[in-house]
Design a protein around this motif. Structure first.
Motif, PDB file in Angstrom:
ATOM      1  N   ASN A  69       0.863  -1.185   0.000  1.00  0.00           N
ATOM      2  CA  ASN A  69       0.000   0.000   0.000  1.00  0.00           C
ATOM      3  C   ASN A  69       0.895   1.229   0.000  1.00  0.00           C
ATOM      4  O   ASN A  69       1.958   1.230   0.630  1.00  0.00           O
ATOM      5  N   GLU A  96       0.917   5.629   0.448  1.00  0.00           N
ATOM      6  CA  GLU A  96       0.151   6.757   0.979  1.00  0.00           C
ATOM      7  C   GLU A  96       0.757   8.075   0.544  1.00  0.00           C
ATOM      8  O   GLU A  96       1.970   8.214   0.424  1.00  0.00           O
ATOM      9  N   GLU A 113      -0.363  12.563   0.964  1.00  0.00           N
ATOM     10  CA  GLU A 113      -1.061  13.452   1.899  1.00  0.00           C
ATOM     11  C   GLU A 113      -2.574  13.204   1.890  1.00  0.00           C
ATOM     12  O   GLU A 113      -3.204  13.147   2.936  1.00  0.00           O
ATOM     13  N   ARG A 114      -3.142  13.031   0.691  1.00  0.00           N
ATOM     14  CA  ARG A 114      -4.596  12.882   0.569  1.00  0.00           C
ATOM     15  C   ARG A 114      -5.068  11.484   0.197  1.00  0.00           C
ATOM     16  O   ARG A 114      -6.257  11.199   0.289  1.00  0.00           O
ATOM     17  N   LEU A 115      -4.150  10.623  -0.239  1.00  0.00           N
ATOM     18  CA  LEU A 115      -4.557   9.374  -0.871  1.00  0.00           C
ATOM     19  C   LEU A 115      -4.010   8.132  -0.190  1.00  0.00           C
ATOM     20  O   LEU A 115      -2.932   8.159   0.404  1.00  0.00           O
ATOM     21  N   LEU A 116      -4.759   7.049  -0.339  1.00  0.00           N
ATOM     22  CA  LEU A 116      -4.266   5.711  -0.028  1.00  0.00           C
ATOM     23  C   LEU A 116      -4.373   4.913  -1.316  1.00  0.00           C
ATOM     24  O   LEU A 116      -5.448   4.853  -1.935  1.00  0.00           O
ATOM     25  N   ARG A 163      -4.183   1.282  -2.667  1.00  0.00           N
ATOM     26  CA  ARG A 163      -4.309  -0.061  -2.106  1.00  0.00           C
ATOM     27  C   ARG A 163      -4.610  -1.052  -3.220  1.00  0.00           C
ATOM     28  O   ARG A 163      -4.846  -0.673  -4.361  1.00  0.00           O
ATOM     29  N   THR A 166      -7.734   5.727  -3.688  1.00  0.00           N
ATOM     30  CA  THR A 166      -8.815   6.095  -2.778  1.00  0.00           C
ATOM     31  C   THR A 166      -8.399   7.344  -2.008  1.00  0.00           C
ATOM     32  O   THR A 166      -7.206   7.591  -1.814  1.00  0.00           O
ATOM     33  N   LYS A 219      -8.037   9.256   1.464  1.00  0.00           N
ATOM     34  CA  LYS A 219      -7.909   8.842   2.863  1.00  0.00           C
ATOM     35  C   LYS A 219      -9.240   9.069   3.565  1.00  0.00           C
ATOM     36  O   LYS A 219      -9.894  10.092   3.358  1.00  0.00           O
ATOM     37  N   GLY A 220      -9.615   8.111   4.370  1.00  0.00           N
ATOM     38  CA  GLY A 220     -10.874   8.204   5.094  1.00  0.00           C
ATOM     39  C   GLY A 220     -12.055   7.629   4.328  1.00  0.00           C
ATOM     40  O   GLY A 220     -13.163   7.576   4.839  1.00  0.00           O
ATOM     41  N   ASP A 247     -12.913   4.286   1.552  1.00  0.00           N
ATOM     42  CA  ASP A 247     -12.376   3.109   0.878  1.00  0.00           C
ATOM     43  C   ASP A 247     -12.832   3.028  -0.578  1.00  0.00           C
ATOM     44  O   ASP A 247     -12.468   2.106  -1.288  1.00  0.00           O
TER      45      ASP A 247
END
Length: 187
Positions: free
Chosen positions: A11, A13, A15-18, A20, A76, A78-79, A81
């Motif tokens: 995964n 990351e 600042e704003r994104l994940l 996955r 995605t 963050k916060g 899914d």
């Protein structure tokens, strides 16, 4: 030659994104992207007509990851899914230490710097973890939005091929942009 291993799945990351792994539960979002004619306008691939088409696309993504032949991430926020896009390394050339990067984003999230932000992490992963020497992007020369993303991400135009691709009864041009890993060691 490159030796790739995407297990365990990494995964990423920002600042704003994940970023996955794409899951079968993302099938509706993948279908929404791949069935949208505007999103697929510059991508010479068959449009998804059914949920089964999207399921097959996710299975292809899984197979390339499981066989260490390519890697794709769900984009995605963050916060949340919910998958809003896809980005990954395709057409990896282990002998040449080179891969192609590709991306697609839900139109509701375009023009917000999301792909540029995701690209930074994907490029870093490609250079640091995969040990790539260069990353290319092959785009339709008419796709000015994608060209802007690549230039903002440090890519340089390498080539413009005239009518080098035949798709749906037409010959199409392609433009190739690339980014070299200036930190790579001599092989």
């Amino acid at each position: 030659m490159l030796t790739l291993n995407f297990n365990p799945f990494p995964n990423l990351e920002t600042e704003r994104l994940l970023l996955r792994r794409v899951l079968q539960s993302d099938v509706n979002e993948v279908f929404a992207l791949r069935s949208n004619e505007e999103v697929m306008k510059y991508i010479p691939r068959p449009i998804a007509n059914t949920i089964a088409d999207a399921t097959a696309h996710i299975e292809t993504i899984d197979n390339t990851i499981n066989n260490n032949e390519g890697i794709n991430w769900a984009i995605t926020l963050k916060g949340s899914d919910q998958l809003i896009g896809l980005i990954g390394h395709y057409r990896i050339q282990p002998n040449n230490y080179r891969a192609e990067v590709g991306y697609i984003l839900n139109p509701s999230f375009q023009r917000q710097g999301i792909i540029v932000e995701a690209m930074k992490e994907v490029v870093e992963y490609g250079f640091k973890e995969m040990k790539l020497h260069s990353i290319e992007a092959v785009i339709d020369p008419n796709n000015s939005g994608s060209e802007k993303v690549l230039i903002k991400s440090g890519f340089k135009k390498e080539a413009h091929f005239i009518e080098n691709q035949f798709y749906q009864g037409k010959f199409l041009d392609t433009a190739v942009y690339s980014l070299r890993n200036n930190q790579s060691e001599e092989i």
